[in-house]
Design a protein around this motif. Structure first.
Motif, PDB file in Angstrom:
ATOM      1  N   SER A   1      37.205  -4.710 -29.438  1.00  0.00           N
ATOM      2  CA  SER A   1      35.896  -4.620 -30.072  1.00  0.00           C
ATOM      3  C   SER A   1      35.956  -3.671 -31.274  1.00  0.00           C
ATOM      4  O   SER A   1      36.394  -2.527 -31.149  1.00  0.00           O
TER       5      SER A   1
ATOM      6  N   THR B   1      30.084 -10.795 -21.736  1.00  0.00           N
ATOM      7  CA  THR B   1      28.981 -10.661 -22.684  1.00  0.00           C
ATOM      8  C   THR B   1      28.784  -9.168 -22.931  1.00  0.00           C
ATOM      9  O   THR B   1      28.431  -8.422 -22.018  1.00  0.00           O
TER      10      THR B   1
ATOM     11  N   TRP C   1      28.021  -4.339 -20.804  1.00  0.00           N
ATOM     12  CA  TRP C   1      28.697  -5.634 -20.711  1.00  0.00           C
ATOM     13  C   TRP C   1      28.532  -6.198 -19.303  1.00  0.00           C
ATOM     14  O   TRP C   1      28.226  -5.486 -18.361  1.00  0.00           O
TER      15      TRP C   1
ATOM     16  N   VAL D   1      27.187  -5.930 -25.306  1.00  0.00           N
ATOM     17  CA  VAL D   1      26.058  -5.552 -26.153  1.00  0.00           C
ATOM     18  C   VAL D   1      26.448  -4.308 -26.954  1.00  0.00           C
ATOM     19  O   VAL D   1      26.915  -3.319 -26.378  1.00  0.00           O
TER      20      VAL D   1
ATOM     21  N   PHE E   1      24.833  -2.101 -30.458  1.00  0.00           N
ATOM     22  CA  PHE E   1      23.755  -1.957 -31.442  1.00  0.00           C
ATOM     23  C   PHE E   1      22.623  -2.947 -31.201  1.00  0.00           C
ATOM     24  O   PHE E   1      22.041  -3.491 -32.127  1.00  0.00           O
ATOM     25  N   GLY E   2      22.368  -3.275 -29.920  1.00  0.00           N
ATOM     26  CA  GLY E   2      21.271  -4.170 -29.571  1.00  0.00           C
ATOM     27  C   GLY E   2      21.589  -5.646 -29.726  1.00  0.00           C
ATOM     28  O   GLY E   2      20.764  -6.492 -29.412  1.00  0.00           O
ATOM     29  N   SER E   3      22.780  -5.980 -30.229  1.00  0.00           N
ATOM     30  CA  SER E   3      23.177  -7.384 -30.380  1.00  0.00           C
ATOM     31  C   SER E   3      24.173  -7.768 -29.295  1.00  0.00           C
ATOM     32  O   SER E   3      25.049  -6.994 -28.927  1.00  0.00           O
ATOM     33  N   SER E   4      24.043  -8.995 -28.816  1.00  0.00           N
ATOM     34  CA  SER E   4      24.897  -9.499 -27.758  1.00  0.00           C
ATOM     35  C   SER E   4      26.003 -10.378 -28.345  1.00  0.00           C
ATOM     36  O   SER E   4      25.747 -11.214 -29.213  1.00  0.00           O
ATOM     37  N   VAL E   5      27.244 -10.172 -27.863  1.00  0.00           N
ATOM     38  CA  VAL E   5      28.396 -10.965 -28.298  1.00  0.00           C
ATOM     39  C   VAL E   5      29.085 -11.498 -27.053  1.00  0.00           C
ATOM     40  O   VAL E   5      29.341 -10.749 -26.106  1.00  0.00           O
ATOM     41  N   THR E   6      29.385 -12.796 -27.050  1.00  0.00           N
ATOM     42  CA  THR E   6      30.073 -13.411 -25.919  1.00  0.00           C
ATOM     43  C   THR E   6      31.544 -13.588 -26.248  1.00  0.00           C
ATOM     44  O   THR E   6      31.893 -14.082 -27.323  1.00  0.00           O
TER      45      THR E   6
END
Length: 184
Positions: free
Chosen positions: A87, A154, A94, A156, A158-163
């Motif tokens: 990351s 999944t 997560w 998270v 900075f408030g954004s989710s990445v899969t």
């Protein structure tokens, strides 16, 4: 040293051996239960974050019931090693989900998931995935082999989710992580 001191020392060693053996037995069996079936292996994955693909050689320990019976719903657990540090930013939380694959007397796919975990995990640091669990109702007697299939982490930040999807590599055989003998 007198003969009686030697006898006492010998008895102490035997007592120590007996206590140590009992501790090992309790650690293996657990308090008041039967031992679980378990297996360990490495599953080679190809994972993706954004447009970057990376390798994840997951060291996995899979556990199930020691004496599975037809008609029972059982819990299967897989303990996963940490995800490589890929990351580019710190991860705040997560969650890991995945599939277990059953073959043999009972075939199919079993949904598995782990709890939401909180960080922060620094950028480029390993993410500890930990345990995922799934439940399956046993329908047939016989040998059932389980392994770990696809994973999805999944994360998270900075408030954004990445899969991050992870798929077992096709050129590597999947290890048979858990073998159960289901009885009637």
């Amino acid at each position: 040293m007198s003969i009686s001191q030697k006898k006492t020392k010998g008895r102490g060693a035997v007592r120590g051996l007996a206590i140590g053996s009992s501790a090992v037995l309790l650690a293996t069996v657990g308090f008041g239960g039967s031992p679980a079936s378990a297996g360990t292996g490495t599953v080679a994955y190809s994972c993706k974050i954004f447009s970057t693909t990376f390798d994840y050689n997951a060291k996995v320990t899979m556990k199930g019931p020691a004496k599975p019976k037809v008609g029972k719903t059982v819990t299967i657990t897989a303990d996963l090693s940490a995800l490589p540090g890929v990351s580019p930013v710190a991860v705040d939380s997560w969650r890991t989900t995945g599939k277990f694959t059953a073959s043999g007397a009972q075939k199919g796919s079993i949904n598995a998931s782990g709890p939401k975990k909180k960080g922060p995990v620094k950028a480029k640091a390993k993410i500890p995935l930990g345990k995922i669990t799934g439940k399956v109702k046993l329908k047939k007697a016989g040998k059932v082999t389980l392994t770990l299939g696809t994973l999805k982490i999944t994360a998270v930040a900075f408030g954004s989710s990445v899969t991050m999807p992870c798929t077992p590599k096709k050129n590597k055989p999947l290890p048979k992580l858990l073998n159960l003998t289901v009885k009637r």
